[in-house]
Scaffold this active site. Structure first.
Site, PDB file in Angstrom:
ATOM      1  N   LYS A 112      47.029  43.376  51.634  1.00 52.21           N
ATOM      2  CA  LYS A 112      45.810  43.084  52.799  1.00 52.21           C
ATOM      3  C   LYS A 112      46.343  43.616  53.929  1.00 52.21           C
ATOM      4  CE  LYS A 112      42.488  40.299  50.082  1.00 52.21           C
ATOM      5  NZ  LYS A 112      42.260  39.383  49.373  1.00 52.21           N
ATOM      6  N   LYS A 194      43.802  47.708  40.558  1.00 51.10           N
ATOM      7  CA  LYS A 194      42.628  47.216  39.944  1.00 51.10           C
ATOM      8  C   LYS A 194      41.116  47.167  40.461  1.00 51.10           C
ATOM      9  CE  LYS A 194      42.823  43.365  43.735  1.00 51.10           C
ATOM     10  NZ  LYS A 194      42.391  42.112  42.938  1.00 51.10           N
ATOM     11  N   LYS A 197      35.951  44.829  43.831  1.00 52.12           N
ATOM     12  CA  LYS A 197      34.882  44.228  44.844  1.00 52.12           C
ATOM     13  C   LYS A 197      34.880  44.985  45.912  1.00 52.12           C
ATOM     14  CE  LYS A 197      35.045  39.109  44.155  1.00 52.12           C
ATOM     15  NZ  LYS A 197      35.571  38.812  45.057  1.00 52.12           N
TER      16      LYS A 197
HETATM   17  P1  TYM Z   1      38.262  37.416  43.282  1.00 49.38           P
HETATM   18  O1  TYM Z   1      37.334  36.700  44.096  1.00 49.38           O
HETATM   19  O2  TYM Z   1      38.900  38.606  43.589  1.00 49.38           O
HETATM   20  O3  TYM Z   1      38.578  37.566  41.971  1.00 49.38           O
HETATM   21  C1  TYM Z   1      37.471  36.402  40.863  1.00 49.38           C
HETATM   22  C2  TYM Z   1      38.479  35.913  39.661  1.00 49.38           C
HETATM   23  O4  TYM Z   1      37.929  37.552  39.276  1.00 49.38           O
HETATM   24  C3  TYM Z   1      39.324  38.449  39.005  1.00 49.38           C
HETATM   25  N1  TYM Z   1      39.454  39.415  39.157  1.00 49.38           N
HETATM   26  C4  TYM Z   1      40.280  40.439  38.214  1.00 49.38           C
HETATM   27  N2  TYM Z   1      40.266  39.506  36.653  1.00 49.38           N
HETATM   28  C5  TYM Z   1      40.328  41.050  36.410  1.00 49.38           C
HETATM   29  N3  TYM Z   1      40.455  42.592  36.141  1.00 49.38           N
HETATM   30  C6  TYM Z   1      40.280  42.410  38.395  1.00 49.38           C
HETATM   31  N4  TYM Z   1      39.908  43.763  38.279  1.00 49.38           N
HETATM   32  C7  TYM Z   1      39.950  41.256  38.555  1.00 49.38           C
HETATM   33  N5  TYM Z   1      39.534  41.549  40.261  1.00 49.38           N
HETATM   34  C8  TYM Z   1      39.432  40.597  40.433  1.00 49.38           C
HETATM   35  C9  TYM Z   1      41.104  37.144  39.976  1.00 49.38           C
HETATM   36  O5  TYM Z   1      41.937  37.227  39.173  1.00 49.38           O
HETATM   37  C10 TYM Z   1      39.356  36.401  40.282  1.00 49.38           C
HETATM   38  O6  TYM Z   1      39.360  35.093  38.814  1.00 49.38           O
HETATM   39  N6  TYM Z   1      41.437  33.778  45.282  1.00 49.38           N
HETATM   40  C11 TYM Z   1      40.068  34.014  44.618  1.00 49.38           C
HETATM   41  C12 TYM Z   1      39.694  33.251  45.073  1.00 49.38           C
HETATM   42  C13 TYM Z   1      39.947  31.781  44.970  1.00 49.38           C
HETATM   43  C14 TYM Z   1      40.063  31.133  43.386  1.00 49.38           C
HETATM   44  C15 TYM Z   1      40.806  29.508  44.313  1.00 49.38           C
HETATM   45  C16 TYM Z   1      40.191  31.212  42.332  1.00 49.38           C
HETATM   46  C17 TYM Z   1      39.408  30.814  46.150  1.00 49.38           C
HETATM   47  N7  TYM Z   1      40.349  29.670  45.622  1.00 49.38           N
HETATM   48  C18 TYM Z   1      41.399  28.384  43.059  1.00 49.38           C
HETATM   49  C19 TYM Z   1      40.784  29.823  41.528  1.00 49.38           C
HETATM   50  C20 TYM Z   1      41.331  29.016  42.412  1.00 49.38           C
HETATM   51  C21 TYM Z   1      39.626  35.227  44.732  1.00 49.38           C
HETATM   52  O7  TYM Z   1      39.810  35.966  45.697  1.00 49.38           O
HETATM   53  O8  TYM Z   1      39.890  35.879  43.742  1.00 49.38           O
END
Ligand code: TYM
Length: 338
Positions: A112, A194, A197
């Site tokens: 990032k 990957k 969003k």
């Molecule tokens: P975030 O908001 O980017 O994504 C949410 C969840 O979706 C999964 N994910 C994917 N899985 C498969 N293929 C993809 N292309 C893909 N893109 C996203 C992510 O792995 C995630 O599980 N930091 C985290 C949010 C967070 C969090 C937490 C997660 C904050 N606190 C505590 C678990 C526990 C994030 O940015 O996810």
């Protein structure tokens, strides 16, 4: 006693089918076997710049989406992170038990920072510590996430173990749970990356809000290869294998079973079939999201109830932490301070 599962998703954009198959769908099925806590983690989202109204709107939309995919507020605790102040409070304490060197090794921070060098703020650097606070506040045994979040769950484990090593068993040490298929859904335009969003190219992702025509167009433009045979081989044919696994996840098959559905066919048959399978999943979800967003009073009431229940749990963990490190806490309601 059921084990506790915790996870979160940022309102940094409308979720993609990558978020859905990598994480959210798993959350729904875990409701049967785990004591589940899930959060819309909007404090994480402000490491990027957003218009305030857009962020508020996306937070509500995402909460509605979690309900619409089948998370049941009677079985799972669903809350918005900014409504529970203990997340910020625990983050400060954990900051004092996290090393600068370990945060600077985080892959997402490095990626990032390169992507937006104009805004490498301290929040972006500290992001994994806030994530550790999210997880540790709820005594979480397991954390269902996609592949890209594995490193952040691992650092949460490291922080918990370091803290427990100093003060005894204050935290439950969490483990990541990653689905074998769907843990990394790839970009439609660049299968080396990957699906994301926040991708600046909307053609790279299938958003959960895309209408049927948009999904069809995006699938038809998906990057494949020049071989023209539909085979599941993620290393040699990442684009085609990604489409096959999307089809498989939508139809409840394995990628190998999906491959057999397209025996002797070309990409001209595969791509629209993937789009139709995705649309069959998204259509009903989108209708249910509308039902929730059309009833703001119900959404407010659910959010309020979720925040109150989350805060009650988080306050207990925070009191243990305050006690362990010697901080003078707020007087408990009707009782002595810790
Ligand atoms: P975030 O908001 O980017 O994504 C949410 C969840 O979706 C999964 N994910 C994917 N899985 C498969 N293929 C993809 N292309 C893909 N893109 C996203 C992510 O792995 C995630 O599980 N930091 C985290 C949010 C967070 C969090 C937490 C997660 C904050 N606190 C505590 C678990 C526990 C994030 O940015 O996810």
């Amino acid at each position: 006693m059921k084990k506790r599962a915790f996870s979160g998703i940022q309102p940094s954009g409308v979720p993609t089918v990558g978020n859905y198959f990598g994480a959210l769908k798993n959350w729904v099925s875990m409701q049967n076997d785990y004591d589940c806590v899930f959060s819309v983690v909007n404090l994480h989202a402000i490491t990027q710049r957003f218009d305030a109204d857009v962020l508020r709107e996306r937070t509500r939309y995402l909460y509605a989406l979690l309900l619409a995919i089948g998370l049941d507020p009677r079985r799972s605790l669903l809350f918005v992170q900014s409504q529970v102040p203990q997340h910020c409070e625990l983050t400060w304490v954990l900051n004092c038990y996290t090393m600068q060197g370990e945060l600077s090794r985080m892959t997402q921070f490095k990626e990032k920072s390169l992507k937006r060098p104009e805004n490498v703020n301290v929040g972006l650097f500290d992001y994994p510590v806030l994530q550790a606070a999210d997880i540790l506040l709820y005594d979480s045994d397991v954390v269902p996430v996609g592949q890209d979040q594995k490193q952040h769950v691992e650092i949460s484990r490291d922080i918990a173990e370091r803290f427990n090593g100093l003060y005894g068993d204050v935290f439950v040490v969490p483990e990541p749970v990653i689905p074998p298929i769907g843990g990394k859904v790839l970009s439609l335009l660049d299968p080396a990356r990957k699906m994301d969003k926040s991708d600046p190219l909307p053609g790279a992702y299938l958003s959960m809000a895309d209408d049927a025509d948009t999904v069809m167009k995006k699938c038809k433009r998906a990057v494949t290869d020049s071989e023209a045979s539909v085979r599941y081989d993620p290393a040699a044919k990442p684009g085609v294998s990604n489409l096959l696994s999307l089809y498989a996840m939508c139809t409840g098959q394995t990628p190998q079973e999906a491959e057999r559905d397209f025996e002797g066919q070309g990409y001209g048959v595969l791509k629209p079939a993937v789009a139709e399978a995705v649309n069959a999943v998204l259509g009903p979800v989108q209708a249910r999201i509308r039902a929730y967003t059309d009833d703001p009073a119900q959404l407010d009431a659910l959010m309020e109830d979720g925040a109150a229940r989350a805060e009650a749990m988080a306050a207990k963990t925070l009191a243990r932490v305050w006690q362990a490190v010697g901080l003078t806490g707020r007087p408990a309601k009707g009782g002595a301070s810790c």
